[in-house]
Design a protein around this motif. Structure first.
Motif, PDB file in Angstrom:
ATOM      1  N   ARG A   7     -12.906  75.151 -46.994  1.00  0.00           N
ATOM      2  CA  ARG A   7     -13.505  76.083 -47.949  1.00  0.00           C
ATOM      3  C   ARG A   7     -12.586  77.234 -48.366  1.00  0.00           C
ATOM      4  NH1 ARG A   7     -18.538  74.719 -49.067  1.00  0.00           N
ATOM      5  NH2 ARG A   7     -19.724  73.470 -47.546  1.00  0.00           N
ATOM      6  N   PRO A   8     -11.720  77.761 -47.501  1.00  0.00           N
ATOM      7  CA  PRO A   8     -10.836  78.834 -47.966  1.00  0.00           C
ATOM      8  C   PRO A   8      -9.795  78.387 -49.000  1.00  0.00           C
ATOM      9  CG  PRO A   8     -11.025  78.850 -45.563  1.00  0.00           C
ATOM     10  CD  PRO A   8     -11.618  77.567 -46.036  1.00  0.00           C
ATOM     11  N   TYR A   9      -9.565  77.064 -49.096  1.00  0.00           N
ATOM     12  CA  TYR A   9      -8.473  76.563 -49.941  1.00  0.00           C
ATOM     13  C   TYR A   9      -8.938  75.697 -51.113  1.00  0.00           C
ATOM     14  CZ  TYR A   9      -6.103  77.777 -45.597  1.00  0.00           C
ATOM     15  OH  TYR A   9      -5.661  78.440 -44.474  1.00  0.00           O
ATOM     16  N   ARG A  10     -10.138  75.156 -51.051  1.00  0.00           N
ATOM     17  CA  ARG A  10     -10.595  74.233 -52.079  1.00  0.00           C
ATOM     18  C   ARG A  10     -11.817  74.787 -52.795  1.00  0.00           C
ATOM     19  NH1 ARG A  10      -7.383  70.836 -53.834  1.00  0.00           N
ATOM     20  NH2 ARG A  10      -8.793  69.056 -54.016  1.00  0.00           N
ATOM     21  N   GLU A  11     -11.788  74.732 -54.129  1.00  0.00           N
ATOM     22  CA  GLU A  11     -12.926  75.207 -54.894  1.00  0.00           C
ATOM     23  C   GLU A  11     -14.158  74.346 -54.612  1.00  0.00           C
ATOM     24  OE1 GLU A  11     -12.140  75.463 -59.030  1.00  0.00           O
ATOM     25  OE2 GLU A  11     -10.462  76.873 -58.814  1.00  0.00           O
ATOM     26  N   ARG A  12     -13.905  73.049 -54.398  1.00  0.00           N
ATOM     27  CA  ARG A  12     -15.024  72.142 -54.123  1.00  0.00           C
ATOM     28  C   ARG A  12     -14.717  71.344 -52.874  1.00  0.00           C
ATOM     29  NH1 ARG A  12     -16.337  68.139 -58.548  1.00  0.00           N
ATOM     30  NH2 ARG A  12     -18.179  67.866 -57.245  1.00  0.00           N
ATOM     31  N   VAL A  13     -15.672  71.279 -51.992  1.00  0.00           N
ATOM     32  CA  VAL A  13     -15.605  70.367 -50.852  1.00  0.00           C
ATOM     33  C   VAL A  13     -16.870  69.520 -50.894  1.00  0.00           C
ATOM     34  CG1 VAL A  13     -14.230  71.944 -49.438  1.00  0.00           C
ATOM     35  CG2 VAL A  13     -16.726  71.998 -49.272  1.00  0.00           C
ATOM     36  N   PHE A  14     -16.816  68.385 -50.261  1.00  0.00           N
ATOM     37  CA  PHE A  14     -17.980  67.510 -50.278  1.00  0.00           C
ATOM     38  C   PHE A  14     -19.122  68.097 -49.466  1.00  0.00           C
ATOM     39  CE2 PHE A  14     -15.580  63.702 -51.715  1.00  0.00           C
ATOM     40  CZ  PHE A  14     -16.535  63.204 -52.602  1.00  0.00           C
ATOM     41  N   ASP A  15     -20.325  67.998 -50.009  1.00  0.00           N
ATOM     42  CA  ASP A  15     -21.517  68.229 -49.211  1.00  0.00           C
ATOM     43  C   ASP A  15     -21.584  67.097 -48.187  1.00  0.00           C
ATOM     44  OD1 ASP A  15     -24.411  69.357 -48.865  1.00  0.00           O
ATOM     45  OD2 ASP A  15     -24.628  67.172 -49.070  1.00  0.00           O
ATOM     46  N   PRO A  16     -21.777  67.412 -46.908  1.00  0.00           N
ATOM     47  CA  PRO A  16     -21.752  66.370 -45.875  1.00  0.00           C
ATOM     48  C   PRO A  16     -22.667  65.190 -46.156  1.00  0.00           C
ATOM     49  CG  PRO A  16     -21.687  68.519 -44.848  1.00  0.00           C
ATOM     50  CD  PRO A  16     -21.916  68.758 -46.321  1.00  0.00           C
ATOM     51  N   ASP A  17     -23.891  65.447 -46.623  1.00  0.00           N
ATOM     52  CA  ASP A  17     -24.817  64.347 -46.887  1.00  0.00           C
ATOM     53  C   ASP A  17     -24.367  63.506 -48.076  1.00  0.00           C
ATOM     54  OD1 ASP A  17     -26.772  64.603 -44.814  1.00  0.00           O
ATOM     55  OD2 ASP A  17     -27.463  66.431 -45.779  1.00  0.00           O
TER      56      ASP A  17
END
Length: 298
Positions: free
Chosen positions: A114-124
């Protein structure tokens, strides 16, 4: 020749004269490699060809002896944490805490991106993508080999990487698990992927382009069809016409078959066209390159 569209595609990976020496042994002897955005490229080669060394240099895990390398516009030797967050890596195997549950592990890993990527996958969402929805709350240690490999891919995808490395992704898989994994990779359409494999059928199914590495050098680079044409310019065409069997070697089988049906139509029966398989191509290129290397040494 490249089209204008291909020329405009951003290069995700570029190496020029990449070299690696261990002591007095040259493992990589001037590797030139490019991977464009959205491509799936398979790196093939016999044991000791330099595949793993090449991948480790691109990932920034190993410093090269010489040559130029750019991955996502950065020299991997100087890649920082923000650069590393743009990569996804799926190793042949890795150890983890078997007591973790699938959703729990992926939720934890998102915190690092999260500190480096604008979007990360929602785990589900990610669990659904890799086909583990019914196993989201299971402990990792209870997953089957195929399910575990799907989780490995999920771990590599957490940060929605710009480049995904798959290292021998289906080693030890049974046919059903291998088929499921191939379907998963196809669902990642648009993701730039560089995979290493010993499975020639896997490379032919998954890759847009195949690069063959032998004794530290690139000996072939192209689609499976292009590589086959390089080794065997002709195809074998078999068919029956009015009860008589015909076997011919032709340079352009597509045109020949079209003309055959235009002239004889339904009278053509038992048609079979055999072109050089990827295995034929691979073995021929490896033998040719090894023979040249032996000749140089002699």
């Amino acid at each position: 020749m490249e089209t204008g569209d291909n020329q405009r595609k951003p290069r995700v990976v570029r190496t020029r004269d990449l070299r690696m020496r261990y002591g007095s042994t040259d493992v990589l002897k001037g590797v030139d490699l490019t991977v464009e955005r959205g491509e799936v490229v398979a790196l093939l080669g016999p044991n000791g060809a330099g595949k793993t060394t090449t991948i480790e240099i691109l990932e920034g895990f190993r410093k090269r002896s010489g040559g130029d390398v750019e991955v996502l516009g950065v020299d991997p030797d100087h890649g920082d944490e923000a650069w590393r967050a743009r990569l996804g890596v799926v190793l042949q195997s890795w150890r983890d805490h078997g007591r973790w549950r699938v959703r729990e592990l992926l939720s934890y890993l998102t915190l690092f991106y999260r500190p480096y990527r604008e979007r990360v996958f929602d785990p589900d969402e990610l669990i659904g993508l890799v086909g583990l929805t019914d196993h989201a709350d299971r402990r990792i240690g209870t997953l089957s080999g195929g399910q575990r490999r799907r989780l490995d891919v999920a771990v590599g995808l957490v940060g929605q990487p710009d480049l995904l490395f798959l290292d021998e992704p289906t080693v030890g898989f049974d046919p059903e698990a291998r088929r499921g994994f191939h379907e998963l990779v196809r669902r990642l359409s648009g993701t730039t992927i560089l995979l290493t494999t010993h499975d020639l059928a896997e490379a032919e199914k998954l890759a847009d382009r195949i690069v063959i590495l032998v004794s530290g050098r690139v000996v072939a680079d192209g689609t499976a069809a292009q590589l086959a044409a390089r080794i065997a310019g002709k195809a074998e065409v078999r068919y029956r016409l009015h009860g008589e069997e015909h076997v011919l070697s032709v340079a352009d089988s597509t045109s020949y078959v079209r003309e055959l049906f235009e002239e004889h139509g339904k009278a053509v029966d038992d048609l079979e066209v055999r072109r050089a398989s990827l295995e034929d191509v691979y073995l021929a290129l490896v033998r040719e390159s090894e023979h040249k290397s032996e000749a140089v040494v002699a």
